[in-house]
Design a protein around this motif. Structure first.
Motif, mmCIF file in Angstrom:
data_model
loop_
_atom_site.group_PDB
_atom_site.id
_atom_site.type_symbol
_atom_site.label_atom_id
_atom_site.label_comp_id
_atom_site.label_asym_id
_atom_site.label_seq_id
_atom_site.Cartn_x
_atom_site.Cartn_y
_atom_site.Cartn_z
ATOM 1 N N GLY A 107 -3.864 2.563 5.575
ATOM 2 C CA GLY A 107 -5.235 3.035 5.454
ATOM 3 C C GLY A 107 -5.636 3.349 4.024
ATOM 4 N N MET A 108 -6.913 3.685 3.878
ATOM 5 C CA MET A 108 -7.504 3.918 2.562
ATOM 6 C C MET A 108 -7.551 5.414 2.274
ATOM 7 N N THR A 109 -6.384 6.002 2.006
ATOM 8 C CA THR A 109 -6.282 7.452 1.815
ATOM 9 C C THR A 109 -6.383 7.874 0.353
ATOM 10 N N ILE A 110 -6.469 6.942 -0.564
ATOM 11 C CA ILE A 110 -6.428 7.305 -1.984
ATOM 12 C C ILE A 110 -7.603 8.190 -2.387
ATOM 13 N N ASP A 111 -8.758 7.975 -1.799
ATOM 14 C CA ASP A 111 -9.913 8.787 -2.172
ATOM 15 C C ASP A 111 -9.783 10.215 -1.640
ATOM 16 N N ALA A 112 -9.215 10.363 -0.442
ATOM 17 C CA ALA A 112 -9.010 11.696 0.117
ATOM 18 C C ALA A 112 -8.045 12.498 -0.761
ATOM 19 N N VAL A 113 -6.982 11.858 -1.224
ATOM 20 C CA VAL A 113 -6.025 12.534 -2.099
ATOM 21 C C VAL A 113 -6.683 12.886 -3.428
ATOM 22 N N ALA A 114 -7.424 11.934 -3.995
ATOM 23 C CA ALA A 114 -8.071 12.169 -5.292
ATOM 24 C C ALA A 114 -9.123 13.274 -5.215
ATOM 25 N N ASP A 115 -9.794 13.396 -4.085
ATOM 26 C CA ASP A 115 -10.771 14.473 -3.919
ATOM 27 C C ASP A 115 -10.133 15.842 -4.107
ATOM 28 N N ILE A 116 -8.857 15.956 -3.776
ATOM 29 C CA ILE A 116 -8.180 17.250 -3.776
ATOM 30 C C ILE A 116 -7.385 17.487 -5.056
ATOM 31 N N VAL A 117 -6.638 16.488 -5.513
ATOM 32 C CA VAL A 117 -5.780 16.707 -6.689
ATOM 33 C C VAL A 117 -6.326 16.047 -7.957
ATOM 34 N N GLY A 118 -7.394 15.252 -7.804
ATOM 35 C CA GLY A 118 -7.968 14.569 -8.956
ATOM 36 C C GLY A 118 -7.442 13.163 -9.108
ATOM 37 N N ALA A 119 -8.270 12.291 -9.679
ATOM 38 C CA ALA A 119 -7.898 10.881 -9.820
ATOM 39 C C ALA A 119 -6.678 10.696 -10.710
ATOM 40 N N LYS A 120 -6.539 11.508 -11.739
ATOM 41 C CA LYS A 120 -5.423 11.355 -12.676
ATOM 42 C C LYS A 120 -4.077 11.586 -11.992
ATOM 43 N N ARG A 121 -4.068 12.462 -10.998
ATOM 44 C CA ARG A 121 -2.816 12.791 -10.309
ATOM 45 C C ARG A 121 -2.552 11.900 -9.103
ATOM 46 N N THR A 122 -3.456 10.981 -8.804
ATOM 47 C CA THR A 122 -3.366 10.185 -7.586
ATOM 48 C C THR A 122 -2.812 8.799 -7.874
ATOM 49 N N ILE A 123 -1.820 8.408 -7.089
ATOM 50 C CA ILE A 123 -1.260 7.059 -7.167
ATOM 51 C C ILE A 123 -1.255 6.476 -5.762
ATOM 52 N N GLY A 124 -1.819 5.287 -5.627
ATOM 53 C CA GLY A 124 -1.836 4.611 -4.334
ATOM 54 C C GLY A 124 -0.610 3.753 -4.150
ATOM 55 N N ALA A 125 -0.322 3.433 -2.915
ATOM 56 C CA ALA A 125 0.846 2.604 -2.621
ATOM 57 C C ALA A 125 0.565 1.697 -1.438
ATOM 58 N N VAL A 126 1.282 0.572 -1.412
ATOM 59 C CA VAL A 126 1.240 -0.387 -0.308
ATOM 60 C C VAL A 126 2.678 -0.644 0.121
ATOM 61 N N LEU A 127 2.906 -0.659 1.431
ATOM 62 C CA LEU A 127 4.258 -0.833 1.947
ATOM 63 C C LEU A 127 4.384 -2.109 2.754
ATOM 64 N N GLY A 128 5.449 -2.846 2.478
ATOM 65 C CA GLY A 128 5.872 -3.945 3.322
ATOM 66 C C GLY A 128 7.263 -3.605 3.838
ATOM 67 N N ILE A 129 7.330 -2.991 5.008
ATOM 68 C CA ILE A 129 8.578 -2.466 5.558
ATOM 69 C C ILE A 129 8.464 -2.498 7.071
ATOM 70 N N ALA A 130 9.580 -2.515 7.755
ATOM 71 C CA ALA A 130 9.581 -2.434 9.222
ATOM 72 C C ALA A 130 10.657 -1.447 9.635
ATOM 73 N N ALA A 131 10.228 -0.358 10.269
ATOM 74 C CA ALA A 131 11.173 0.663 10.723
ATOM 75 C C ALA A 131 10.609 1.338 11.967
ATOM 76 N N ASN A 132 11.498 1.784 12.832
ATOM 77 C CA ASN A 132 11.122 2.476 14.052
ATOM 78 C C ASN A 132 11.890 3.785 14.152
ATOM 79 N N MET A 133 11.301 4.765 14.807
ATOM 80 C CA MET A 133 11.994 6.021 15.089
ATOM 81 C C MET A 133 11.770 6.368 16.551
ATOM 82 N N TYR A 134 12.846 6.283 17.339
ATOM 83 C CA TYR A 134 12.756 6.554 18.763
ATOM 84 C C TYR A 134 13.286 7.938 19.133
ATOM 85 N N GLU A 135 14.019 8.553 18.220
ATOM 86 C CA GLU A 135 14.572 9.878 18.479
ATOM 87 C C GLU A 135 14.690 10.632 17.158
#
Length: 348
Positions: A107-135
């Motif tokens: 999702g597009m959470t970078i703006d929500a983070v920047a609203d709180i800590v400021g753009a200078k402190r905000t770093i966005g990320a994209v993940l290409g990973i596959a993991a599951n947690m069943y327990e």
């Protein structure tokens, strides 16, 4: 360097374990009590394709954050999109002037983070990973670090010391690229996620199985087209993710649809269940706002519509309200969403 990781579900725990095994100073902060207890008692078990790693972790429950009297250089956030704002507020006291906050999220959470800590402190990320947690305390990581891909970037595209430090930390988890346009990179991941997350969850089957069911891929592709058209209207440029060659990028619906093929080919096994379905399996609310819901809301704010995404969203909402159960029997309902959209487009 001191690192905090807030949210240690399947993806967060996988990446955190990689960094810990590399010798980094990482503190886990988690809200699932049973998961905290399991990791404290037995460490974090990560089942990789060829080996199981058990990693001792320092883990705090959310209620213990107020007891911390230290700050962190990097805070990774790996919580659901709907938890982003309050979690970011929670960790503000843990930051110093040069700290950065990195959203390891869909999702597009970078703006929500920047609203709180400021753009200078905000770093966005994209993940290409596959993991599951069943327990609690146990992750099934289906794609090892050698096949994992990540991108990070500042909001203004600057290659700062901080973003390089983040990339260096995540390099223990997979291949890392520093994006000069992290908003575009995150939009590419969003476009890839739109056709997979809600449709396969609604059908209650692994992603690969859903994509092969008769008539379902057509629905997925039309939802992708709607997301692509919105991205173009917003001025988002198509860009390479998942390690693809930039020379292969075209500004086209075909490129956008091909992003799902990348996910199916590189980040999906026959048993891979999407994050939305894993949440429903645990009886939890899923990130409907991060996927089809985001496209629908953005179009609504522009006075437009995304009928297929909206129809998919409504089915997911029915599931969360208890009016509908996730099931392969829902294929006709997904098909109806596409048929209704096509009828509306051809009506005078």
């Amino acid at each position: 360097m001191k690192i905090a990781l807030v949210g240690t579900g399947a993806n967060g725990a996988s990446l955190g374990a990689d960094m810990l095994r590399a010798g980094l100073d990482v503190t886990f902060i988690e809200q699932w009590p049973a998961h905290v207890d399991a990791m404290r008692a037995n460490g974090l078990s990560v089942h990789l394709p060829e080996v199981t790693e058990v990693t001792p972790v320092r883990v705090l429950h959310l209620c213990e954050v107020a007891e911390l009297r230290t700050t962190f250089d990097i805070v990774f956030i790996s919580v659901k999109t709907y938890d982003t704002r309050w979690v970011t507020e929670l960790i503000v006291p843990l930051l110093h002037e040069e700290s950065v906050v990195v959203g390891l999220q869909n999702g597009m959470t970078i703006d929500a983070v920047a609203d709180i800590v400021g753009a200078k402190r905000t770093i966005g990320a994209v993940l290409g990973i596959a993991a599951n947690m069943y327990e609690p305390g146990v992750v099934v990581r289906q794609i090892p670090p050698s096949g994992t891909w990540l991108a990070v970037g500042t909001l203004d595209g600057a290659r700062t010391t901080a973003v390089e430090a983040v990339a260096a930390a995540l390099a223990h988890c997979g291949t890392v690229e520093i994006s000069s346009d992290i908003r575009a990179s995150k939009w590419m991941k969003l476009i890839a996620s739109i056709p997979e997350m809600l449709p396969s969850a609604i059908l209650n089957v692994p992603l690969l199985e859903a994509a092969r069911m008769e008539g379902v891929r057509e629905v997925m592709d039309e939802a992708t087209r709607e997301a692509y058209r919105l991205a173009r209207d917003l001025g988002i440029r198509m860009t390479a993710i998942f390690g693809r060659d930039p020379a292969d990028v075209t500004d086209s619906e075909e490129f956008a649809i091909g992003l799902l093929d990348n996910v199916l080919e590189s980040y999906s096994l026959p048993t891979t269940r999407v994050a939305v379905l894993q949440d429903w399996d645990k009886g939890r609310r899923a990130e409907l706002d991060a996927f089809c819901g985001y496209i629908v809301e953005q179009q609504r704010s522009r006075g437009s519509t995304a009928p297929v995404n909206e129809a998919i969203l409504r089915l997911a909402q029915r599931i969360e309200s208890g009016d509908l159960a996730p099931s392969a029997d829902n294929v006709p309902l997904l098909r109806a969403a596409l048929d209704q959209a096509r009828t509306a487009q051809t009506s005078p």
